[in-house]
Design a protein around this motif. Structure first.
Motif, short mmCIF file in Angstrom:
data_model
loop_
_atom_site.label_atom_id
_atom_site.label_comp_id
_atom_site.label_asym_id
_atom_site.label_seq_id
_atom_site.Cartn_x
_atom_site.Cartn_y
_atom_site.Cartn_z
N UNK A 129 43.62 39.80 41.76
CA UNK A 129 43.14 40.93 40.96
C UNK A 129 42.22 40.48 39.84
N UNK A 130 42.27 39.21 39.47
CA UNK A 130 41.37 38.71 38.45
C UNK A 130 39.95 38.52 38.93
N UNK A 131 39.75 38.62 40.24
CA UNK A 131 38.42 38.45 40.82
C UNK A 131 37.71 39.79 41.03
N UNK A 132 38.36 40.90 40.68
CA UNK A 132 37.78 42.22 40.97
C UNK A 132 38.44 43.26 40.08
N UNK A 133 37.79 44.42 39.97
CA UNK A 133 38.38 45.52 39.24
C UNK A 133 39.11 46.46 40.18
N UNK A 134 40.43 46.54 40.07
CA UNK A 134 41.24 47.41 40.91
C UNK A 134 41.48 48.72 40.15
N UNK A 135 41.31 49.86 40.81
CA UNK A 135 41.50 51.12 40.09
C UNK A 135 42.90 51.27 39.51
N UNK A 136 42.93 51.69 38.26
CA UNK A 136 44.17 51.96 37.52
C UNK A 136 44.96 50.69 37.19
#
Length: 265
Positions: A129-136
């Motif tokens: 998740x630190x490699x991308x923006x996950x919604x919410x």
């Protein structure tokens, strides 16, 4: 001489699995968490990594006893969920204080001992998740992205010393993290987000339930820790999760958003 390792986050999950594993492999292991733990072969070292003074005191005790510190594996961290517009800021700050500033505090406190070791090793756990923006999951993603950047900078800063720094990004791990983290109730979320938020949260819960075991991730960390030469980054997870960190960099922005939107409802 027996090498001394510090593992954080040993009250549950990966840290709880890793600390006794290293002890069985012949390490002299200290396990850090906010409360005292009783793990086989592990010396409990209670401290909250977001409390700079408490952390300094705990590391001081370790160094006074052992006279050295050869490896740190930083597994401590917390999650959380909520839209940027609605998530209480104090909840977001707690996630950042633990995940990013806790990592910062730990690095500042242990770097002198790690650099003095003939074979210093520092493993910082981020997340896919630190490699991308996950919604919410914005603040969680931001905190873990910060750990990646911190690791990259630190690796360059310590070049020429005996210390090797690496950042490890696991995918979903089947732990109790979902049950213990703050997840904003859907009823508190603005109507424009509510349905998508609930679907994304349900998807996250299902993914974690089907994730890797903590024991598997712990053994992968053990393998990394004993390597003669550490790579800057490691990703642990299913093939689709490993590919996602690469796809994020090469796909056009709108294409990537479409893929991530489909995955998280």
């Amino acid at each position: 001489m027996q090498q001394v390792a510090l593992v954080t986050g040993v009250s549950s999950g990966v840290g709880e699995a890793l600390a006794p594993l290293l002890a069985r492999q012949g390490w002299r292991v200290y396990g850090m968490s906010r409360r005292t733990v009783d793990l086989p072969g592990v010396r409990s070292l209670p401290a909250d990594i977001s409390d700079e003074e408490a952390l300094h005191r705990a590391i001081g005790k370790l160094v006074a006893t052992e006279g050295r510190l050869d490896a740190v594996v930083h597994c401590a961290g917390i999650g959380g969920a909520g839209p940027v517009e609605n998530m209480p800021t104090q909840r977001a700050r707690r996630i950042m204080d633990t995940n990013f500033w806790g990592s910062w505090n730990l690095c500042q406190t242990t770097l002198p001992q790690l650099r003095a070791s003939p074979r210093g090793r520092l493993l910082l756990l981020s997340s896919i998740a630190g490699h991308m923006g996950i919604p919410f999951r914005s603040v969680y993603c931001a905190s873990k992205a910060g750990v990646i950047a911190l690791s990259d900078s630190l690796r360059l800063e310590t070049r020429g010393s005996n210390l090797q720094v690496s950042c490890v990004s696991p995918g979903d791990i089947a732990t109790n993290s979902i049950a213990t983290q703050y997840r904003q109730p859907a009823a508190e979320v603005e109507g424009i987000y509510r349905d998508r938020y609930q679907r994304a949260d349900d998807s996250m819960v299902a993914n974690v339930a089907q994730g890797m075991t903590a024991a598997y991730v712990a053994d992968e960390l053990r393998k990394i820790l004993v390597k003669d030469q550490l790579a800057p980054h490691y990703v642990i997870g299913e093939p689709i999760q490993k590919i996602s960190t690469f796809a994020r960099r090469i796909l056009p922005g709108r294409a990537w958003e479409w893929v991530l939107g489909r995955y998280y409802g």
